[in-house]
Motif scaffolding. Sequence first.
Motif, PDB file in Angstrom:
ATOM      1  N   MET A 172       8.913  24.165   2.439  1.00  0.00           N
ATOM      2  CA  MET A 172      10.606  24.149   2.186  1.00  0.00           C
ATOM      3  C   MET A 172      10.893  23.533   3.549  1.00  0.00           C
ATOM      4  N   LEU A 173      11.903  22.613   3.333  1.00  0.00           N
ATOM      5  CA  LEU A 173      12.802  22.211   4.443  1.00  0.00           C
ATOM      6  C   LEU A 173      14.291  22.669   4.566  1.00  0.00           C
ATOM      7  N   THR A 174      14.641  23.567   5.214  1.00  0.00           N
ATOM      8  CA  THR A 174      16.170  23.898   5.384  1.00  0.00           C
ATOM      9  C   THR A 174      16.785  22.932   6.315  1.00  0.00           C
ATOM     10  N   VAL A 175      18.004  22.193   5.908  1.00  0.00           N
ATOM     11  CA  VAL A 175      18.636  21.412   6.799  1.00  0.00           C
ATOM     12  C   VAL A 175      20.116  21.769   6.999  1.00  0.00           C
ATOM     13  N   GLU A 176      20.708  21.308   7.798  1.00  0.00           N
ATOM     14  CA  GLU A 176      22.224  21.451   7.916  1.00  0.00           C
ATOM     15  C   GLU A 176      22.709  19.922   7.294  1.00  0.00           C
ATOM     16  N   GLY A 177      23.640  20.285   6.336  1.00  0.00           N
ATOM     17  CA  GLY A 177      24.261  18.969   5.863  1.00  0.00           C
ATOM     18  C   GLY A 177      25.876  18.913   5.930  1.00  0.00           C
ATOM     19  N   GLU A 178      26.242  17.878   5.370  1.00  0.00           N
ATOM     20  CA  GLU A 178      27.904  17.771   5.327  1.00  0.00           C
ATOM     21  C   GLU A 178      28.520  18.990   4.681  1.00  0.00           C
ATOM     22  N   GLY A 179      27.823  19.479   3.452  1.00  0.00           N
ATOM     23  CA  GLY A 179      28.330  20.511   2.791  1.00  0.00           C
ATOM     24  C   GLY A 179      27.735  21.945   3.080  1.00  0.00           C
ATOM     25  N   GLY A 180      27.017  21.920   4.357  1.00  0.00           N
ATOM     26  CA  GLY A 180      26.396  23.285   4.809  1.00  0.00           C
ATOM     27  C   GLY A 180      25.106  23.136   4.856  1.00  0.00           C
ATOM     28  N   ARG A 181      24.405  24.315   4.650  1.00  0.00           N
ATOM     29  CA  ARG A 181      23.037  24.438   4.963  1.00  0.00           C
ATOM     30  C   ARG A 181      22.484  24.513   3.598  1.00  0.00           C
ATOM     31  N   PHE A 182      21.334  23.520   3.395  1.00  0.00           N
ATOM     32  CA  PHE A 182      20.544  23.578   2.086  1.00  0.00           C
ATOM     33  C   PHE A 182      19.035  23.508   2.147  1.00  0.00           C
ATOM     34  N   SER A 183      18.479  23.736   1.217  1.00  0.00           N
ATOM     35  CA  SER A 183      17.025  23.855   1.333  1.00  0.00           C
ATOM     36  C   SER A 183      16.363  22.690   0.236  1.00  0.00           C
ATOM     37  N   ILE A 184      15.408  22.068   0.755  1.00  0.00           N
ATOM     38  CA  ILE A 184      14.592  21.264   0.128  1.00  0.00           C
ATOM     39  C   ILE A 184      13.212  21.472  -0.409  1.00  0.00           C
ATOM     40  N   PRO A 185      12.853  21.904  -1.548  1.00  0.00           N
ATOM     41  CA  PRO A 185      11.344  22.137  -1.902  1.00  0.00           C
ATOM     42  C   PRO A 185      10.435  21.151  -2.076  1.00  0.00           C
ATOM     43  N   GLU A 186       9.186  21.267  -2.111  1.00  0.00           N
ATOM     44  CA  GLU A 186       8.254  20.276  -2.357  1.00  0.00           C
ATOM     45  C   GLU A 186       7.982  18.986  -1.423  1.00  0.00           C
ATOM     46  N   SER A 187       6.691  18.827  -0.985  1.00  0.00           N
ATOM     47  CA  SER A 187       6.407  17.945  -0.147  1.00  0.00           C
ATOM     48  C   SER A 187       6.960  16.571  -0.558  1.00  0.00           C
ATOM     49  N   ASP A 188       6.845  16.141  -1.627  1.00  0.00           N
ATOM     50  CA  ASP A 188       7.243  14.572  -2.025  1.00  0.00           C
ATOM     51  C   ASP A 188       8.914  14.612  -1.800  1.00  0.00           C
ATOM     52  N   THR A 189       9.573  15.528  -2.150  1.00  0.00           N
ATOM     53  CA  THR A 189      10.949  15.653  -2.096  1.00  0.00           C
ATOM     54  C   THR A 189      11.408  15.634  -0.692  1.00  0.00           C
ATOM     55  N   ILE A 190      10.710  16.415   0.130  1.00  0.00           N
ATOM     56  CA  ILE A 190      11.030  16.605   1.750  1.00  0.00           C
ATOM     57  C   ILE A 190      10.647  15.281   2.114  1.00  0.00           C
ATOM     58  N   CYS A 191       9.693  14.563   1.879  1.00  0.00           N
ATOM     59  CA  CYS A 191       9.300  13.131   2.522  1.00  0.00           C
ATOM     60  C   CYS A 191      10.338  12.162   2.270  1.00  0.00           C
ATOM     61  N   ARG A 192      10.773  12.203   1.136  1.00  0.00           N
ATOM     62  CA  ARG A 192      11.805  11.363   0.414  1.00  0.00           C
ATOM     63  C   ARG A 192      13.136  11.472   1.206  1.00  0.00           C
ATOM     64  N   TYR A 193      13.644  12.777   1.408  1.00  0.00           N
ATOM     65  CA  TYR A 193      14.668  13.164   2.068  1.00  0.00           C
ATOM     66  C   TYR A 193      14.442  12.528   3.501  1.00  0.00           C
ATOM     67  N   LEU A 194      13.524  12.848   4.321  1.00  0.00           N
ATOM     68  CA  LEU A 194      13.272  12.323   5.605  1.00  0.00           C
ATOM     69  C   LEU A 194      13.402  10.915   5.836  1.00  0.00           C
ATOM     70  N   LEU A 195      12.632  10.142   4.629  1.00  0.00           N
ATOM     71  CA  LEU A 195      12.660   8.506   4.719  1.00  0.00           C
ATOM     72  C   LEU A 195      14.027   8.226   4.676  1.00  0.00           C
ATOM     73  N   SER A 196      15.010   8.798   3.766  1.00  0.00           N
ATOM     74  CA  SER A 196      16.118   8.394   3.565  1.00  0.00           C
ATOM     75  C   SER A 196      17.111   8.672   4.727  1.00  0.00           C
ATOM     76  N   THR A 197      16.902   9.664   5.288  1.00  0.00           N
ATOM     77  CA  THR A 197      17.773  10.143   6.217  1.00  0.00           C
ATOM     78  C   THR A 197      17.505   9.380   7.662  1.00  0.00           C
ATOM     79  N   TYR A 198      16.357   9.216   7.887  1.00  0.00           N
ATOM     80  CA  TYR A 198      16.006   8.640   9.021  1.00  0.00           C
ATOM     81  C   TYR A 198      15.539   6.946   8.919  1.00  0.00           C
ATOM     82  N   ARG A 199      15.880   6.249   7.874  1.00  0.00           N
ATOM     83  CA  ARG A 199      15.122   5.059   7.513  1.00  0.00           C
ATOM     84  C   ARG A 199      15.784   4.125   8.648  1.00  0.00           C
TER      85      ARG A 199
END
Length: 90
Positions: free
Chosen positions: A3-30
């Motif tokens: 689980m990855l918990t991040v601060e976003g525009e709408g506040g804090r949210f959690s992202i479950p699962e490795s694949d989803t976390i990787c996709r979030y990181l790839l998009s965020t830091y592209r």
Amino acid sequence: MPMLTVEGEGGRFSIPESDTICRYLLSTYRYMGPSFQPDNPRSNLICRFHDLYLTTIQGCMYKASPPFGTFGCRSAAIAEYRKQLQIIDD
């Protein structure tokens, strides 16, 4: 489950699962290089195909006993693995 918990525009949210976390990181830091994702659509397709269809039964390559995904025996799982590899090769 990771689980990855991040601060976003709408506040804090959690992202479950490795694949989803990787996709979030790839998009965020592209825009930060170098990229971990190939810039080749075919390579990306092969990687995704592998993740969806081969990882679930790849244990048949090195394990002598079940589970082998949805397959009851190792030989059936290996046959399916070969079939999926052939699809990638085509």
